[in-house]
Design a protein around this motif. Structure first.
Motif, mmCIF file in Angstrom:
data_model
loop_
_atom_site.group_PDB
_atom_site.id
_atom_site.type_symbol
_atom_site.label_atom_id
_atom_site.label_comp_id
_atom_site.label_asym_id
_atom_site.label_seq_id
_atom_site.Cartn_x
_atom_site.Cartn_y
_atom_site.Cartn_z
ATOM 1 N N LEU A 61 2.716 -18.661 6.112
ATOM 2 C CA LEU A 61 3.044 -17.631 5.085
ATOM 3 C C LEU A 61 3.265 -16.239 5.830
ATOM 4 O O LEU A 61 2.393 -15.785 6.585
ATOM 5 C CB LEU A 61 2.275 -17.720 4.039
ATOM 6 N N PHE A 62 4.360 -15.451 5.400
ATOM 7 C CA PHE A 62 4.398 -13.934 6.036
ATOM 8 C C PHE A 62 4.527 -12.973 4.658
ATOM 9 O O PHE A 62 4.587 -13.563 3.531
ATOM 10 C CB PHE A 62 5.752 -14.108 6.581
ATOM 11 N N LEU A 63 4.346 -11.895 4.912
ATOM 12 C CA LEU A 63 4.298 -10.863 3.884
ATOM 13 C C LEU A 63 5.195 -9.690 4.241
ATOM 14 O O LEU A 63 5.195 -9.200 5.469
ATOM 15 C CB LEU A 63 3.198 -10.450 3.494
ATOM 16 N N SER A 64 5.956 -9.198 3.396
ATOM 17 C CA SER A 64 6.706 -7.978 3.581
ATOM 18 C C SER A 64 5.965 -6.850 3.217
ATOM 19 O O SER A 64 5.145 -7.050 2.344
ATOM 20 C CB SER A 64 8.018 -7.969 2.482
ATOM 21 N N VAL A 65 5.905 -6.021 4.078
ATOM 22 C CA VAL A 65 4.859 -4.811 3.660
ATOM 23 C C VAL A 65 5.607 -3.198 3.576
ATOM 24 O O VAL A 65 6.579 -3.288 4.070
ATOM 25 C CB VAL A 65 4.124 -4.706 5.057
ATOM 26 N N ASN A 66 4.982 -2.547 2.790
ATOM 27 C CA ASN A 66 5.364 -1.231 2.444
ATOM 28 C C ASN A 66 4.991 -0.386 3.709
ATOM 29 O O ASN A 66 3.581 -0.376 3.977
ATOM 30 C CB ASN A 66 5.082 -0.982 1.007
ATOM 31 N N PHE A 67 6.022 0.277 4.339
ATOM 32 C CA PHE A 67 5.463 1.052 5.380
ATOM 33 C C PHE A 67 4.383 2.279 5.238
ATOM 34 O O PHE A 67 3.770 2.623 6.075
ATOM 35 C CB PHE A 67 6.466 1.659 6.353
ATOM 36 N N ALA A 68 4.806 2.798 3.842
ATOM 37 C CA ALA A 68 3.566 3.884 3.523
ATOM 38 C C ALA A 68 2.189 3.249 2.897
ATOM 39 O O ALA A 68 1.315 4.166 2.399
ATOM 40 C CB ALA A 68 4.414 4.604 2.680
ATOM 41 N N SER A 69 1.894 2.216 3.282
ATOM 42 C CA SER A 69 0.651 1.513 2.605
ATOM 43 C C SER A 69 -0.535 2.362 3.205
ATOM 44 O O SER A 69 -1.513 2.253 2.507
ATOM 45 C CB SER A 69 0.445 -0.028 3.334
ATOM 46 N N PRO A 70 -0.622 2.893 4.446
ATOM 47 C CA PRO A 70 -1.733 3.648 4.888
ATOM 48 C C PRO A 70 -2.110 4.815 3.816
ATOM 49 O O PRO A 70 -3.167 5.054 3.582
ATOM 50 C CB PRO A 70 -1.560 4.250 6.175
ATOM 51 N N LYS A 71 -0.909 5.366 3.217
ATOM 52 C CA LYS A 71 -1.041 6.386 2.171
ATOM 53 C C LYS A 71 -1.349 5.809 0.963
ATOM 54 O O LYS A 71 -2.269 6.485 0.423
ATOM 55 C CB LYS A 71 -0.025 7.310 2.041
ATOM 56 N N LEU A 72 -0.774 4.807 0.449
ATOM 57 C CA LEU A 72 -0.756 4.329 -0.912
ATOM 58 C C LEU A 72 -1.918 3.509 -0.880
ATOM 59 O O LEU A 72 -2.718 3.376 -2.124
ATOM 60 C CB LEU A 72 0.427 3.590 -1.147
ATOM 61 N N VAL A 73 -2.507 2.954 -0.173
ATOM 62 C CA VAL A 73 -3.696 1.931 -0.016
ATOM 63 C C VAL A 73 -4.889 2.533 0.659
ATOM 64 O O VAL A 73 -5.941 2.622 0.002
ATOM 65 C CB VAL A 73 -3.373 0.392 0.464
ATOM 66 N N GLY A 74 -4.446 3.026 1.916
ATOM 67 C CA GLY A 74 -5.628 3.668 2.708
ATOM 68 C C GLY A 74 -6.102 4.989 2.241
ATOM 69 O O GLY A 74 -6.997 5.465 2.957
ATOM 70 N N LYS A 75 -5.288 5.392 1.411
ATOM 71 C CA LYS A 75 -5.486 6.928 1.163
ATOM 72 C C LYS A 75 -5.500 7.833 2.323
ATOM 73 O O LYS A 75 -6.365 8.936 2.159
ATOM 74 C CB LYS A 75 -6.732 7.084 0.147
ATOM 75 N N LEU A 76 -4.847 7.521 3.171
ATOM 76 C CA LEU A 76 -4.533 8.545 4.217
ATOM 77 C C LEU A 76 -3.594 9.706 3.969
ATOM 78 O O LEU A 76 -2.837 9.463 3.272
ATOM 79 C CB LEU A 76 -4.157 7.778 5.599
ATOM 80 N N LYS A 77 -3.377 10.627 4.889
ATOM 81 C CA LYS A 77 -2.723 11.925 4.755
ATOM 82 C C LYS A 77 -1.221 11.379 5.031
ATOM 83 O O LYS A 77 -0.173 12.134 5.102
ATOM 84 C CB LYS A 77 -3.302 13.052 5.276
ATOM 85 N N THR A 78 -1.146 10.531 5.870
ATOM 86 C CA THR A 78 -0.103 10.243 6.606
ATOM 87 C C THR A 78 0.212 8.638 6.892
ATOM 88 O O THR A 78 -0.827 7.963 6.773
ATOM 89 C CB THR A 78 0.216 10.800 7.988
ATOM 90 N N SER A 79 1.343 8.252 7.207
ATOM 91 C CA SER A 79 1.754 6.884 7.822
ATOM 92 C C SER A 79 2.354 6.910 9.143
ATOM 93 O O SER A 79 3.006 5.934 9.396
ATOM 94 C CB SER A 79 2.678 6.218 6.700
ATOM 95 N N ASP A 80 2.297 7.861 9.646
ATOM 96 C CA ASP A 80 2.894 8.202 11.132
ATOM 97 C C ASP A 80 2.471 7.155 11.991
ATOM 98 O O ASP A 80 1.214 6.965 12.070
ATOM 99 C CB ASP A 80 2.316 9.493 11.477
ATOM 100 N N PRO A 81 3.228 6.100 12.579
ATOM 101 C CA PRO A 81 2.968 4.978 13.551
ATOM 102 C C PRO A 81 2.079 5.432 14.644
ATOM 103 O O PRO A 81 1.391 4.613 15.318
ATOM 104 C CB PRO A 81 4.290 4.355 13.725
ATOM 105 N N LEU A 82 2.291 6.823 14.925
ATOM 106 C CA LEU A 82 1.461 7.276 16.282
ATOM 107 C C LEU A 82 0.012 7.762 16.083
ATOM 108 O O LEU A 82 -0.694 8.283 16.905
ATOM 109 C CB LEU A 82 2.252 8.135 17.059
ATOM 110 N N ASP A 83 -0.140 7.880 14.716
ATOM 111 C CA ASP A 83 -1.454 8.493 14.378
ATOM 112 C C ASP A 83 -2.616 7.426 14.629
ATOM 113 O O ASP A 83 -2.574 6.477 14.029
ATOM 114 C CB ASP A 83 -1.273 9.087 12.910
ATOM 115 N N PRO A 84 -3.928 7.910 15.052
ATOM 116 C CA PRO A 84 -4.699 6.998 15.303
ATOM 117 C C PRO A 84 -5.301 6.373 14.177
ATOM 118 O O PRO A 84 -5.638 5.094 13.863
ATOM 119 C CB PRO A 84 -5.838 7.737 16.187
ATOM 120 N N GLN A 85 -5.562 7.310 13.138
ATOM 121 C CA GLN A 85 -5.937 6.548 11.769
ATOM 122 C C GLN A 85 -5.053 5.721 11.203
ATOM 123 O O GLN A 85 -5.449 4.679 10.754
ATOM 124 C CB GLN A 85 -6.362 7.888 10.930
#
Length: 694
Positions: free
Chosen positions: A235-259
């Protein structure tokens, strides 16, 4: 769990059993001596138990005898052979031989040995054996291994139960009932996939909801993974690239951001804790409004490599879709994905594969192969087909897609010189790729027969068979499917196979002849709308593609136009460079041709256009006659259903023909040379407008 025919449905076949109809064959006695017993050299496992069950049920249905289990020396033996490639198998059929018993020469027993290096190979070997018996073929030795490692269905199913571009009912996945209630249909679905070698499934839409990254939905997804596992399916999942903001409540989804990287590492660990054999992530990013790394000034490689880092400790992979295109009114969508991805060749992590659609626009009924195939030798590429019929007739038109699939697979890219076909690019044989893959956008739904149009089952079947072995012919696959699904009568089977083989060209003729493309209705993509000139983006209109004017028709992609032909190897471009020498099926893909220009057919462009549109309509009538000849040879319920859909197709073919001829006549100013429209252009526009209403 196996397909069953309930008591209230025994009088007719509703298509639920697909190609797995293990009804007794007329030549059962040919196989009964082999069906006595089964033994195995393999340790027990869920997949091996599945193989045993499938073999038992299949032989019981086909021959009337269910093999008993033996510790050794069964008439059917599962034999371990480490020399056979992973997932591959060999079937050895030992005929009766002369042996000595008490000094007398007597006939010995028959044996079938299914040899493999893994339990998955045994499972695939079992289905191959049953396939031979279903078709009443003489049993013969066979050796087979998959050409690509990942043979995947991509589901575009949503959390609300809808399916984007789905034409067979609602989603198979009942998210609001999971995880407590597990529909037996999930098992039937997994079984059908395993029977044709599909070993991976992405269960949700590439326009992904971030909800799938929550604990609530991961618990639901886990149940599906548990159902799929005994059938060898990851099984695989399609993912929303903005999940860090939408689910993780981070301020960004920048792939180079450590958080952000920490979020994905943690989320991935959480997924693997529930699904230890989780395959990885499928990503649509910076495409048609979906979020992605370019929002932060990063590349597609930056985004893919961040996710690849997260799944690497678990041997997971990232599948990154190359379907991206900027809304450039002065550009050519044909070139967009190439311009974005070609410069990134060699920059993706080793556990990333880039998924490329078969053609450069969007799953058109006939399309040249995507120029990225042959242009990224340092990057593994997956080939994406669309099994669901978004542009190929919904569930009211028969369109056998194996022919389209084979055209792409057999196209020569010249990446490493002549013979560098798309098939060789994606099976890794040109670049020795460690990840190889073919994906198909699923056409399944909650309809009882799974695919809406029963003949569309052949497309699901063909995708699986070609993903396993892209050298198979469309004719062979059609014959297999028909004899397993519709009829074993040789004459009737030939007629049914011929319907499939003719269906693709017929559909193209009355919808997009001569290389016309992307002229369907807006939104739902139903019916013709060549007059569409306004949309949210210019490349969602029809006039962007057909370029009709008083001079002629077609998109100039030579150096005098968009120069998209330069994206191909010169040897490839050469076949389409000269309009006088271009295959007429691709003419308007690459050339703007005058209405009165004489073609190789001997007719002018306008007359050839009229001729093909009208021929397509007539050919639909011929398909109807061919199907009518099968009455009494196929199940009456199936016969009636397909007959009705062919009648709908005939009605739609008239609409397509009339719309195109009347609309493009406003540019050509020439009399319609073939066919007489049944309605005015205004009447047709109103029909199409109503269909587009929400």
């Amino acid at each position: 769990m196996f397909f069953v025919v309930c008591s209230f449905a025994v009088k007719a076949d509703d298509g639920y059993r697909l190609w797995l109809k293990f009804d007794k064959v007329a030549s059962a006695s040919r196989y009964t001596s082999y069906a006595q017993s089964v033994s195995s050299e393999f340790p027990t496992s869920p997949i091996l138990e599945t193989a045993r069950k499938e073999l038992g049920q299949g032989l019981k249905g086909l021959t009337g005898i269910a093999p008993v289990a033996k510790s050794a020396d069964g008439s059917i033996q599962f034999v371990k052979d480490a020399t056979i490639p992973e997932e591959g198998f060999e079937i050895q059929v030992d005929k009766k031989v002369q042996v000595k018993v008490d000094g007398l020469s007597v006939l010995g027993r028959k044996y079938i040995r299914i040899k493999a290096s893994s339990d998955r190979g045994i499972l695939y070997g079992v289905f191959e054996l049953l396939r031979m018996i279903q078709q009443e073929k003489p049993l013969a030795d066979i050796s087979s291994s998959p050409k690509v490692k990942l043979r995947m269905l991509n589901h575009w199913d949503n959390v609300m139960g809808t399916i984007e571009r789905g034409y067979a009912g609602a989603s198979l996945w009942k998210w609001y009932e999971l995880p407590e209630t597990v529909d037996p249909r999930y098992t039937d679905y997994a079984r059908a996939n395993a029977s044709i070698g599909i070993n991976a499934v992405s269960v949700n839409n590439v326009n992904a909801s971030a909800r799938f990254m929550t604990p609530e939905y991961l618990a639901k997804v886990k149940v599906l993974a548990d159902v799929f596992r005994p059938y060898g399916i990851k099984l695989f999942l399609s993912v929303n690239f903005a999940s860090p903001k939408l689910v993780g409540k981070l301020k960004t989804s920048d792939p180079l951001d450590p958080q952000v990287r920490a979020f994905w590492a943690s989320k991935t660990k959480e997924i693997y804790a529930q699904i230890p054999d989780f395959g990885g992530f499928l990503v649509k990013a910076n495409s048609e409004g979906e979020p992605g790394p370019q929002e932060f000034g990063r590349t597609h490689a930056d985004g893919a490599n961040m996710l690849a880092e997260a799944v690497k400790p678990f041997n997971g992979i990232v599948i990154w879709r190359a379907f991206v295109y900027a809304p450039n009114p002065n550009g050519d969508r044909f070139k967009e994905a190439y311009n974005d991805f070609k410069p990134l060749d060699g920059t993706f992590a080793k556990n990333v594969i880039v998924q490329v659609k078969n053609g450069p626009i969007d799953f058109q009924p006939r399309e040249p192969f995507h120029p990225l195939f042959g242009a990224m030798p340092k990057t593994p590429l997956a080939l994406e087909f669309q099994i669901t019929q978004e542009y190929t007739g919904f569930s009211t038109n028969v369109f056998y897609q194996s022919i389209l699939f084979k055209e792409c697979l057999d196209s020569d890219t010249y990446q490493n010189g002549k013979g560098s076909t798309v098939a060789k690019v994606i099976d890794g044989s040109l670049g020795n790729d460690q990840i190889t893959m073919m994906a198909g956008v699923a056409n399944t739904g909650s309809d009882r027969n799974w695919t809406g149009h029963l003949l569309s089952q052949a497309n699901w079947y063909a995708f699986g068979r070609l993903a396993w072995d892209h050298t198979l012919s469309s004719e062979k696959i059609a014959d297999e499917w028909v004899k397993q699904t519709l009829t074993r009568d040789d004459k009737a089977a030939k007629t049914a196979s011929d319907i499939l083989m003719k269906s693709r060209d017929t559909y193209v003729k009355f919808t997009t002849p001569l290389g016309l493309h992307h002229v369907m209705g807006q939104g739902i993509h139903w019916g013709p709308e060549p007059w569409l000139e306004r949309s949210q983006r210019p490349d969602w209109t029809s006039i962007y593609y057909h370029r009709a004017d008083s001079v002629g028709l077609g998109f100039d992609r030579k150096a005098s136009g968009s120069n998209a032909l330069s994206l191909y190897h010169p040897a490839v471009a050469q076949q389409w460079l000269d309009p006088a020498k271009t295959d007429l099926n691709y003419l308007l893909w690459f050339h703007h041709v005058g209405w009165k220009e004489k073609l190789t057919s001997g007719r002018t462009l306008w007359d050839e256009f009229c001729y093909r549109m009208n021929s397509g309509l007539q050919e639909v009538k011929d398909l109807q006659k061919d199907w009518d000849s099968l009455q009494g040879k196929v199940d009456p319920e199936i016969f009636a259903d397909v007959r009705g859909r062919l009648a709908a197709q005939q009605r739609e073919s008239v609409l397509w023909r009339d719309a195109h001829l009347l609309y493009f006549q406003t540019y050509s100013k020439l009399p319609i040379s073939y066919g007489t429209p049944a309605r005015t252009l205004a009447e047709i526009k109103e029909i199409v407008r109503i269909y587009q209403l929400k």
